[in-house]
Structure formats: structure tokens, C-alpha cells
Design an enzyme around this catalytic site. Sequence first.
Site, PDB file in Angstrom:
ATOM      1  N   HIS A  44       0.830  -1.207   0.000  1.00 48.02           N
ATOM      2  CA  HIS A  44       0.000   0.000   0.000  1.00 48.02           C
ATOM      3  C   HIS A  44       0.867   1.261   0.000  1.00 48.02           C
ATOM      4  CE1 HIS A  44      -3.013  -2.929   1.448  1.00 48.02           C
ATOM      5  NE2 HIS A  44      -3.873  -2.127   0.869  1.00 48.02           N
ATOM      6  N   ASP A  83      -4.665  -5.524  -7.878  1.00 45.03           N
ATOM      7  CA  ASP A  83      -4.866  -4.945  -6.555  1.00 45.03           C
ATOM      8  C   ASP A  83      -5.141  -3.456  -6.778  1.00 45.03           C
ATOM      9  OD1 ASP A  83      -5.024  -4.755  -3.814  1.00 45.03           O
ATOM     10  OD2 ASP A  83      -3.049  -5.598  -3.426  1.00 45.03           O
TER      11      ASP A  83
END
Length: 208
Positions: free
Chosen positions: A82, A155
Site C-alpha cells: 500500500h 490490486d
Amino acid sequence: AYEQGHITALEARALGIYITFAPVMDVNNNPNNPIINFRSYSDNPETVAKYGTAFIKGIQENGLIACAKHFPGHGNTDTDSHTSLPTIEGSQEELDVLELYPFKQAVQSGVKMVMVGHIALPGLDDSGAPASHSSIITTGLLREKMGFDGIIITDGMEMGGLTQTAWAGESAVRAVEAGVDILLLPMDVNHTINSIEEAVQEGRISEE
């Protein structure tokens, strides 16, 4: 795990939801992993495969699409994708028996969707590109070698593991070139669509 999938499917469908971004098929073999840790079934690939495929069957036998993630494996890293791009070391042979094993079992169990992670694996693609930007990993390994014929999704496209190397439009084009079907959470939807359209018009991506 099967019953968990069964109940998840029934409750999701009651809300009009037909896809779940689960199960996590990563092997949690790095104790310093900040993002997978207890999201994984185990630090043993056979255990991950056993529980993960049971969950997939519970989901898909009750009308929901399951999604195995984060291909080709996000367990052996202490970096959170992330925020930045993790690199997972290991040769093709080492990755085959650990990271890739649960995903092979998921494909063989008939999982309908696979999420490709923003992870560099030099043992599979020595360019250092994230798996989600790598045709060697996404098309060559997942599609062709492993025989997956379902939906490939990235993702989240807004994650630091991608934005460090390419911004929204170019990042989306690279993912499509690699072989993904769906771009998850693009940072700027209109810019992403326009960038892909331009890439088609320029011949970089085929219209097909």
C-alpha cells in the site's frame, strides 16, 4: 472454511453482492510482514491451500465469485505494498513450492478470479516490474503456464507499490498490456479511461 464461504455467499447475495475479494492465498512465512500476517491461513503452503480451496468452494457453490489474492504471493516481505513496492526473493523453483503452490491449487479448484499484486519477484521477472505490470507473470505464468482462464484483476491501482513507478494513466496501460481484465480502484477514472483509449488508438494496445 467451507461453511464460512457458504455463509459469506448467502449474506453477500442477499445484499446484491456477487464478488468477494477473498480468500487470501498468501503464505505468511515472514514474521515481519506488516500487511498479510493474520490475513493468511498459515505459514505452511499446504495448509493455506487446504483452507483456501475449501473457502473457494463454499463461496462459488453458493453463487458468489471468489478471488484468490495476492498473486503470485505477498507473504515473504516486510514491506506493505500500500505504501511502496515489495520485492520477494527466490528462484522459480523456490517460489513454485512455497508462494505459488496455494495459487496453483486455487486454479485447479476452479477459482473464477485472481488478484495480481503490486509485488516485484526477480526470480520470475528479472525486470523488477510489479507483477501487475508484468506480462511474464500475469500472462505467461498465470494464464499460459498455470492455465487460468478466469478473470484477472489488479490490486488497488492507487497503492504506493504502483504509484512509485508509474502514474495513473501509464500505470493502467501497463496493467492492461500485462494481461489484466479489471483495474481496481484507479486514482482518476476519467484519466484512466482516456489513457487506455489513447493507447488503443496509437496501436499500443489492440482493440481486441
